[in-house]
Design a protein around this motif. Structure first.
Motif, PDB file in Angstrom:
ATOM      1  N   LYS A   1       0.859  -1.189   0.000  1.00  0.00           N
ATOM      2  CA  LYS A   1       0.000   0.000   0.000  1.00  0.00           C
ATOM      3  C   LYS A   1       0.894   1.236   0.000  1.00  0.00           C
ATOM      4  N   PRO A   2       1.329   1.658  -1.186  1.00  0.00           N
ATOM      5  CA  PRO A   2       2.327   2.732  -1.255  1.00  0.00           C
ATOM      6  C   PRO A   2       1.773   4.146  -1.089  1.00  0.00           C
ATOM      7  N   PHE A   3       0.448   4.303  -1.105  1.00  0.00           N
ATOM      8  CA  PHE A   3      -0.144   5.642  -1.044  1.00  0.00           C
ATOM      9  C   PHE A   3      -0.668   5.902   0.372  1.00  0.00           C
ATOM     10  N   HIS A   4      -0.061   6.879   1.056  1.00  0.00           N
ATOM     11  CA  HIS A   4      -0.343   7.133   2.466  1.00  0.00           C
ATOM     12  C   HIS A   4      -1.031   8.481   2.664  1.00  0.00           C
ATOM     13  N   CYS A   5      -2.039   8.475   3.539  1.00  0.00           N
ATOM     14  CA  CYS A   5      -2.720   9.715   3.911  1.00  0.00           C
ATOM     15  C   CYS A   5      -1.846  10.473   4.906  1.00  0.00           C
ATOM     16  N   GLU A   6      -1.602  11.758   4.646  1.00  0.00           N
ATOM     17  CA  GLU A   6      -0.743  12.566   5.511  1.00  0.00           C
ATOM     18  C   GLU A   6      -1.456  13.015   6.782  1.00  0.00           C
ATOM     19  N   LEU A   7      -2.798  12.865   6.815  1.00  0.00           N
ATOM     20  CA  LEU A   7      -3.564  13.363   7.958  1.00  0.00           C
ATOM     21  C   LEU A   7      -3.849  12.295   9.004  1.00  0.00           C
ATOM     22  N   CYS A   8      -3.981  11.036   8.579  1.00  0.00           N
ATOM     23  CA  CYS A   8      -4.309   9.992   9.554  1.00  0.00           C
ATOM     24  C   CYS A   8      -3.444   8.741   9.438  1.00  0.00           C
ATOM     25  N   GLY A   9      -2.606   8.650   8.399  1.00  0.00           N
ATOM     26  CA  GLY A   9      -1.720   7.504   8.245  1.00  0.00           C
ATOM     27  C   GLY A   9      -2.310   6.321   7.510  1.00  0.00           C
ATOM     28  N   ALA A  10      -3.584   6.391   7.121  1.00  0.00           N
ATOM     29  CA  ALA A  10      -4.192   5.293   6.367  1.00  0.00           C
ATOM     30  C   ALA A  10      -3.426   5.077   5.066  1.00  0.00           C
ATOM     31  N   ALA A  11      -3.309   3.805   4.663  1.00  0.00           N
ATOM     32  CA  ALA A  11      -2.537   3.465   3.463  1.00  0.00           C
ATOM     33  C   ALA A  11      -3.425   2.746   2.457  1.00  0.00           C
ATOM     34  N   PHE A  12      -3.107   2.944   1.164  1.00  0.00           N
ATOM     35  CA  PHE A  12      -3.938   2.416   0.091  1.00  0.00           C
ATOM     36  C   PHE A  12      -3.070   1.856  -1.023  1.00  0.00           C
ATOM     37  N   SER A  13      -3.624   0.901  -1.757  1.00  0.00           N
ATOM     38  CA  SER A  13      -2.890   0.275  -2.850  1.00  0.00           C
ATOM     39  C   SER A  13      -2.956   1.091  -4.134  1.00  0.00           C
ATOM     40  N   ARG A  14      -3.951   1.999  -4.228  1.00  0.00           N
ATOM     41  CA  ARG A  14      -4.103   2.814  -5.443  1.00  0.00           C
ATOM     42  C   ARG A  14      -4.260   4.280  -5.070  1.00  0.00           C
ATOM     43  N   LYS A  15      -3.746   5.128  -5.949  1.00  0.00           N
ATOM     44  CA  LYS A  15      -3.812   6.565  -5.681  1.00  0.00           C
ATOM     45  C   LYS A  15      -5.254   7.064  -5.698  1.00  0.00           C
ATOM     46  N   GLY A  16      -6.066   6.482  -6.594  1.00  0.00           N
ATOM     47  CA  GLY A  16      -7.471   6.878  -6.655  1.00  0.00           C
ATOM     48  C   GLY A  16      -8.198   6.625  -5.345  1.00  0.00           C
ATOM     49  N   HIS A  17      -7.853   5.504  -4.692  1.00  0.00           N
ATOM     50  CA  HIS A  17      -8.465   5.199  -3.404  1.00  0.00           C
ATOM     51  C   HIS A  17      -8.016   6.191  -2.338  1.00  0.00           C
ATOM     52  N   LEU A  18      -6.767   6.615  -2.393  1.00  0.00           N
ATOM     53  CA  LEU A  18      -6.281   7.633  -1.464  1.00  0.00           C
ATOM     54  C   LEU A  18      -7.023   8.948  -1.681  1.00  0.00           C
ATOM     55  N   SER A  19      -7.204   9.329  -2.954  1.00  0.00           N
ATOM     56  CA  SER A  19      -7.897  10.592  -3.258  1.00  0.00           C
ATOM     57  C   SER A  19      -9.308  10.583  -2.688  1.00  0.00           C
ATOM     58  N   ARG A  20     -10.016   9.455  -2.841  1.00  0.00           N
ATOM     59  CA  ARG A  20     -11.367   9.353  -2.283  1.00  0.00           C
ATOM     60  C   ARG A  20     -11.343   9.456  -0.763  1.00  0.00           C
ATOM     61  N   HIS A  21     -10.355   8.789  -0.156  1.00  0.00           N
ATOM     62  CA  HIS A  21     -10.232   8.822   1.302  1.00  0.00           C
ATOM     63  C   HIS A  21      -9.978  10.240   1.809  1.00  0.00           C
ATOM     64  N   GLU A  22      -9.142  10.991   1.122  1.00  0.00           N
ATOM     65  CA  GLU A  22      -8.784  12.344   1.573  1.00  0.00           C
ATOM     66  C   GLU A  22     -10.001  13.253   1.623  1.00  0.00           C
ATOM     67  N   ARG A  23     -11.023  12.944   0.832  1.00  0.00           N
ATOM     68  CA  ARG A  23     -12.248  13.763   0.855  1.00  0.00           C
ATOM     69  C   ARG A  23     -13.008  13.619   2.169  1.00  0.00           C
ATOM     70  N   ILE A  24     -12.749  12.531   2.920  1.00  0.00           N
ATOM     71  CA  ILE A  24     -13.340  12.388   4.249  1.00  0.00           C
ATOM     72  C   ILE A  24     -12.834  13.513   5.143  1.00  0.00           C
ATOM     73  N   HIS A  25     -11.532  13.842   5.023  1.00  0.00           N
ATOM     74  CA  HIS A  25     -10.928  14.896   5.840  1.00  0.00           C
ATOM     75  C   HIS A  25     -11.319  16.291   5.340  1.00  0.00           C
ATOM     76  N   THR A  26     -11.350  16.468   4.024  1.00  0.00           N
ATOM     77  CA  THR A  26     -11.607  17.806   3.464  1.00  0.00           C
ATOM     78  C   THR A  26     -13.093  18.115   3.363  1.00  0.00           C
ATOM     79  N   GLY A  27     -13.937  17.057   3.339  1.00  0.00           N
ATOM     80  CA  GLY A  27     -15.367  17.271   3.148  1.00  0.00           C
ATOM     81  C   GLY A  27     -15.732  17.595   1.710  1.00  0.00           C
ATOM     82  N   GLU A  28     -14.761  17.481   0.816  1.00  0.00           N
ATOM     83  CA  GLU A  28     -14.990  17.812  -0.594  1.00  0.00           C
ATOM     84  C   GLU A  28     -15.971  16.836  -1.239  1.00  0.00           C
ATOM     85  N   LYS A  29     -16.940  17.378  -1.963  1.00  0.00           N
ATOM     86  CA  LYS A  29     -17.921  16.568  -2.707  1.00  0.00           C
ATOM     87  C   LYS A  29     -18.018  17.120  -4.123  1.00  0.00           C
ATOM     88  N   PRO A  30     -17.082  16.706  -4.991  1.00  0.00           N
ATOM     89  CA  PRO A  30     -16.981  17.331  -6.318  1.00  0.00           C
ATOM     90  C   PRO A  30     -18.027  16.872  -7.332  1.00  0.00           C
TER      91      PRO A  30
END
Length: 354
Positions: free
Chosen positions: A101-130
């Motif tokens: 899982k090379p893609f790591h969240c800088e805010l909570c440390g969660a790790a993901f196997s794909r960058k797209g999954h990390l991007s979706r996860h980061e929206r939990i922190h930002t509240g972004e709903k594009p």
């Protein structure tokens, strides 16, 4: 320079690819390779597919695209039988087997196997709903959720049950329905052996163990573990009684209370006391009766030493200490500790005995 070459060799052997493309999921072990790759995003798309309108900047990209039409999947996983049309897809798939899982969240440390999954996860922190619905304005953090939401507007129900005629507009509802056939209960309580069809039911069940009551009445101090119980409770304040008995003029605020009321007409008293001959139609009345024999008074006042067998009596007692009078007369300024006192007071206005 020797040190730099050593670092590159170490990355090549370890499989580490720290240089990520911000426009796609591709990763590289060398920064130079990333820079070359970035040029592919800015090149003019001069190579046209003869089978559709797609165009590409490189011949290799066009070759990969043609596999969409031919169905060719030349890249096979050595661990399982899955095959892919692109090497990059195979590389991402391999992380399932390796656990990488090379893609790591800088805010909570969660790790993901794909960058797209990390991007979706980061929206939990930002509240972004594009992703926004053009019909009602509802916004979502994931495109797939928006697509399923659109089915509500179109009436489309693409998820068809193979065991009955039921169809659903979203995958989660479909999955829950399938469990009604299979009996599968994948959500297990870690504190007891209870298992549930839905995660929401498990969350509600956990409140039995934690004592959490997040649904607070805005008109009194009552709190509840479920929203549905709060909704029923609010009827005690509004006086709403939508359930009418067909055998008498009695109106009831809750459906289950109507079922209990019907036992009066049928004469049902299924709850028998083991210590005396008393019988009851309602389990709640039976439980309270047993406290007469046991002497149990589970509701204790923290202000004085008073104790009560019933929660309602305890709540009324506490108002003596707090001075709260929640039952207000609509015809004058009088207020009372409970509804029975209010009914007695109403005789003053109506001249009719309660």
């Amino acid at each position: 320079m020797v040190a730099d070459n050593t670092i590159f060799l170490m990355m090549a052997h370890s499989g580490e690819k720290p240089f990520h493309c911000e426009l796609c999921d591709t990763s590289f072990s060398e920064e130079d390779s990333l820079n070359k790759h970035m040029k592919t995003h800015s090149r003019p798309k001069t190579l046209q597919c003869k089978l559709c309108d797609a165009a590409f900047p490189r011949r290799a990209d066009l070759k990969k695209h043609k596999r969409v039409h031919t169905g060719e999947r030349p890249f096979q996983c050595e661990v399982c039988d899955t095959s892919f049309s692109e090497k990059g897809c195979l590389n991402r798939h391999m992380r399932i087997h390796t656990g990488e899982k090379p893609f790591h969240c800088e805010l909570c440390g969660a790790a993901f196997s794909r960058k797209g999954h990390l991007s979706r996860h980061e929206r939990i922190h930002t509240g972004e709903k594009p992703y926004q619905c053009v019909l009602c304005g509802a916004a979502f953090s994931e495109k797939g959720t928006l697509n399923q939401h659109m089915n509500f507007h179109t009436g489309e129900k693409p998820f068809q049950c193979g065991l009955c005629d039921a169809a659903f507009s979203d995958r989660s509802s479909f999955s829950r329905h399938v469990r009604s056939h299979t009996g599968e209960k994948p959500f297990q309580c870690e504190m007891c052996n209870a298992a549930f069809l839905q995660k929401g039911d498990l969350n509600q069940h956990r409140r039995i163990h934690t004592g959490e009551k997040p649904f607070q009445c805005g008109l009194c101090d009552s709190a509840f573990s479920r929203k549905s119980i709060l909704t029923q409770h609010m009827k005690t304040h509004t006086g709403e009684k939508p359930f009418q008995c067909e055998l008498c003029v009695e109106a009831i605020s809750q459906k289950d209370h109507l079922s209990d009321h019907m036992k009066i007409h049928r004469g049902d008293k299924p709850f028998q006391c083991e210590f005396c001959e008393a019988t009851f139609s309602h389990k709640g009345n039976f439980t309270r009766h047993l406290q007469i024999h046991s002497g149990e008074k589970p509701f204790h006042c923290e202000v004085c030493n008073a104790a009560f067998t019933r929660e309602g009596h305890f709540n009324r007692h506490m108002r003596i200490h707090t001075g709260e009078k929640p039952c207000h007369c609509e015809l004058c300024v009088a207020a009372f500790l409970d509804s029975s006192d209010l009914k007695k007071h109403m005789v003053v206005h109506t001249k009719k005995k309660p």
